[in-house]
Design a protein around this motif. Structure first.
Motif, PDB file in Angstrom:
ATOM      1  N   PHE A 104       0.857  -1.181   0.000  1.00 50.76           N
ATOM      2  CA  PHE A 104       0.000   0.000   0.000  1.00 50.76           C
ATOM      3  C   PHE A 104       0.895   1.233   0.000  1.00 50.76           C
ATOM      4  N   THR A 147       1.175   5.097   0.917  1.00 51.98           N
ATOM      5  CA  THR A 147       0.504   6.134   1.698  1.00 51.98           C
ATOM      6  C   THR A 147       0.628   7.466   0.993  1.00 51.98           C
ATOM      7  N   GLN A 148      -0.275   8.362   1.317  1.00 51.84           N
ATOM      8  CA  GLN A 148      -0.372   9.608   0.582  1.00 51.84           C
ATOM      9  C   GLN A 148       0.847  10.497   0.778  1.00 51.84           C
ATOM     10  N   GLY A 181       6.885   5.364   3.201  1.00 51.48           N
ATOM     11  CA  GLY A 181       5.556   5.578   2.675  1.00 51.48           C
ATOM     12  C   GLY A 181       4.973   4.361   2.016  1.00 51.48           C
ATOM     13  N   VAL A 215       3.758   0.655   2.516  1.00 54.18           N
ATOM     14  CA  VAL A 215       3.413  -0.317   3.540  1.00 54.18           C
ATOM     15  C   VAL A 215       3.427  -1.696   2.903  1.00 54.18           C
ATOM     16  N   GLN A 239      -4.763   2.816  -3.704  1.00 56.47           N
ATOM     17  CA  GLN A 239      -3.746   2.813  -2.655  1.00 56.47           C
ATOM     18  C   GLN A 239      -2.875   1.572  -2.686  1.00 56.47           C
ATOM     19  N   LEU A 281       4.535   0.546   8.794  1.00 55.90           N
ATOM     20  CA  LEU A 281       5.461   1.521   8.209  1.00 55.90           C
ATOM     21  C   LEU A 281       6.831   1.440   8.857  1.00 55.90           C
TER      22      LEU A 281
END
Lengths: 357, 348
Positions: A16, A18-19, A29, A31, A72, A306
């Motif tokens: 994933f 992250t923004q 960032g 995951v 995502q 993370l």
């Protein structure tokens, strides 16, 4: 992987993004929700993934269904072979023929998974109509085309029959009721009814009984057992309840921090847990009638995805590995140390021997 | 001082069912229907039952969050249900609650410091300096911040966490914050409403150990509500099993688990998926779903699901099972073991 496998996962990795740090910037960032997960399920088998919240067990299920949120998340590596085809290479159109038809899923919270504004019968009928009766409807003579507000008689009968199959009393009447008129256990039965309405080859049950009482849980699990006996479907059971896994699964994979740390036959796993995490989980469970003053616990908490620790992800909480340099630096891979038993721990008996050979 | 900290006698909580345009009361749901128990100082009483059996309603009625319909609750020799405002304020200091939902029970807009400090402020157990209140100068007590830090370290969190928000914590840590808040006013009784049912196994064990340690340190008394018999067996001294608003069996934890008498308790125990047990074994049947509390059947409420009743017509129910609710009476051959079942308590 044997040829008779219904579903097999090979080195599946799901990430994933992250923004804060979009896909472009690698490293921070990202995951790593699922890393290097491989296993296979045979026909008629119940395979359980056991793990605490956040370990990635649901993500595995979503990846199989190709439901990882596309914005995502992404399957970055690996293959998902279902009946010989790699699901990851299918188009969305082909996937829709499989999803809900050949592979279907039961979710944890039946109350939120059911649509509150449609009757239960309608929701089940929708599944059947979409997947099974499409041709029947198209070829039906004009007089038999269902009225716009209702569904075909045949589909409705099917829905009622399935409700009866999952043990709902008076299905003709209950099919016309709305989800809120059902209790939690009954709602879960409806969910199961929807999932099995097309005779799937594989049923993914994601924490199917977590929101339910113990007595109702037993009924729902019995129902799944019975349906499996009748249909011979494979079940992927995702759970955090050791007791449920012990009682219902043939093979259990224990997941910790995005990786499978141990795979074993259910009996063997509980009789001789090899990974320190599995051992810790087993010890921290209170037993009926045992008179201990304190429960042995695993110190610390599950690491955040993370900020996974280096090396073996369990080492900060492990009673053996916390001081060992190798555990801190190098992550052990999942290796088969006996037929049907795999473990990812440097200290598991026989693990090193396997490497030397 | 009596040895009993909390004594509940024949507590009843009915909820009215309203229907129609004028919202006329057409019936009552008997959420709690004649519950009696007592907790000694320093002891833990477990309340077990399926969802909807009324265990949370009992807890809420005891702290007067829900008005009771009838009955008596005596806490520390004070009648709770008739207490006036001043007495109630003191009671709220002495009884605190830990909730199941760690997301819902902590205000997401408040920092940990203000969450834990709020009860201290409300009850003026601490102020951040001398201040004027209603024209009078209130002298400074130990600062809120110092007390909050002490509470945090008591539940195993660091003092640095004081300025963080609840969403920055994991479920287990949030439950620790909830426990710190419950401890803030040094209560005598803590009501734990399913404190670990949403937590992971390894975290749940940590929280239970923490609660046990706190009990040993400060002599706390717990009312522990859970649906999991194994937890209750581990954690509690005395266990009461509830079904449909009534206590159907009550005994010491050890006695109850070794020798369950009521068919409902047996059904609950056999429904627990055991590790090492014979896989996929069949359980003592516990029939269909829970009947509605609105129109309880005549006779024993457990009747329709009872294994001693259902499918055993010849050995079956006596006339009493069908006509009267059995009272909770002490078993004739086991002291301190109370059970409400015609088939068990009445020797043949």
């Amino acid at each position: 992987m044997s040829a008779e496998a219904l579903l097999s996962l090979e080195n599946l990795c799901v990430s994933f993004f992250t923004q804060a740090c979009p896909e472009r910037s690698r490293g921070a960032g990202v995951v790593l929700a699922v890393q290097d997960v491989s296993f296979s399920i045979r026909k008629g088998q119940t395979f359980a993934i056991l793990g605490e919240s956040g370990c990635g067990k649901t993500t595995v299920a979503l990846a199989i269904m190709r439901l990882v949120p596309a914005r995502q998340g992404k399957v970055v590596q690996g293959r998902i072979l279902f009946e010989g085809r790699n699901l990851l290479e299918l188009s969305e159109k082909q996937m829709r023929l499989i999803r809900g038809n050949k592979i279907s899923m039961v979710f944890q919270e039946p109350a939120t998974s059911l649509n509150p504004v449609y009757t239960v019968g309608d929701q089940i009928a929708e599944v059947i109509e979409l997947h099974q009766n499409k041709d029947a409807l198209a070829s039906a003579p004009v007089a038999e085309v269902p009225p716009p507000q209702g569904r075909g008689l045949k589909v409705r009968e099917d829905a009622v029959a399935i409700l009866r199959k999952v043990g709902i009393a008076d299905p003709e009447r209950r099919a016309l009721e709305y989800p809120h008129q059902f209790s939690g256990g009954m709602q879960q039965r409806v969910m199961i009814a929807m999932a099995i309405s097309c005779n799937p080859a594989l049923l993914i049950a994601d924490e199917p009984t977590t929101a339910l009482d113990t007595t109702v849980q037993a009924q729902i699990l019995d129902l799944l057992d019975n349906l499996q006996e009748q249909n011979g479907m494979g079940i992927l059971l995702i759970t955090h309840n050791l007791g449920v896994a012990a009682q219902r699964a043939d093979i259990i994979a224990v997941m910790y921090a995005s990786r499978i740390v141990e795979i074993a036959d259910a009996r063997q796993l509980f009789a001789w847990p090899l990974h320190p995490y599995t051992q810790g989980l087993l010890q921290s469970l209170p037993h009926l009638g045992s008179s201990v003053e304190r429960l042995p616990t695993i110190p610390g908490t599950v690491p955040e995805p993370l900020h996974f620790p280096s090396g073996c992800k369990f080492h900060p909480r492990c009673r053996i590995g916390c001081t060992d340099m190798r555990c801190r630096k190098i992550e052990p891979a999942l290796r088969e140390i006996q037929p049907g038993r795999s473990v990812a721990c440097w200290y598991a008996k026989g693990y090193e021997k396997k490497i030397k050979n | 001082m009596s040895s009993k900290l909390l004594e509940v006698t024949d507590l009843k909580t009915y909820f009215p069912v309203r229907k129609g345009l004028l919202r006329r009361t057409v019936g009552h749901i008997r959420a709690v229907d004649g519950v009696s128990f007592a907790i000694r100082r320093g002891q833990t009483l477990g309340l077990v039952g399926e969802s909807g059996c009324g265990k949370t309603t009992v807890a809420r009625t005891i702290v007067r969050l829900i008005p009771a319909t009838a009955g008596r609750v005596v806490f520390n020799e004070v009648d709770v249900l008739s207490a006036d405002k001043n007495k109630l304020c003191q009671l709220r200091k002495d009884i605190s609650l830990i909730f199941q939902d760690t997301y819902g029970s902590l205000n997401p807009r408040m920092t940990v410091g203000s969450i834990i400090g709020e009860p201290l402020k409300v009850h003026r157990a601490a102020t951040n300096g001398p201040c004027l209140r209603r024209g009078k100068l209130v002298p400074a007590k130990a600062g809120i911040t110092e007390q909050v830090v002490a509470l945090l370290s008591k539940v195993g969190l660091s003092g640095d966490h004081i300025n963080r928000y609840p969403h920055e914590f994991s479920g287990g840590q949030r439950q620790r914050i909830g426990i710190a808040r419950a401890l803030a006013l040094a209560p005598k009784l803590i009501i734990c409403d399913e404190p670990v049912s949403t937590l992971d196994i390894s975290i749940a064990a940590q929280i239970l150990n923490l609660l046990k340690d706190l009990q040993q340190e400060s002599g706390l008394t717990y009312l522990f509500i859970a649906h999991d018999l194994t937890l209750v067996d581990f954690f509690c001294d005395v266990v009461a099993v509830m079904y449909m608003g009534r206590i159907v069996e009550q005994a010491s934890a050890e006695e109850l688990c070794r020798n369950p008498l009521h068919p409902y308790t047996r059904a609950l125990m056999s429904a627990i998926p055991q590790i090492g047990g014979c896989p996929r074994h069949r359980r003592a049947a516990s029939g269909c779903g829970i009947p509605s509390g609105l129109n309880p059947s005549v006779g024993c409420t457990f009747g329709p699901r009872c294994s001693l009743w259902l499918g055993h017509p010849c050995s079956g129910a006596g006339p009493d099972c069908l006509s009267q609710m059995p009272p909770l009476v002490e078993s004739s051959d086991r002291k301190g073991h109370f059970v409400a079942c015609w088939r068990v308590s009445v020797p043949a």
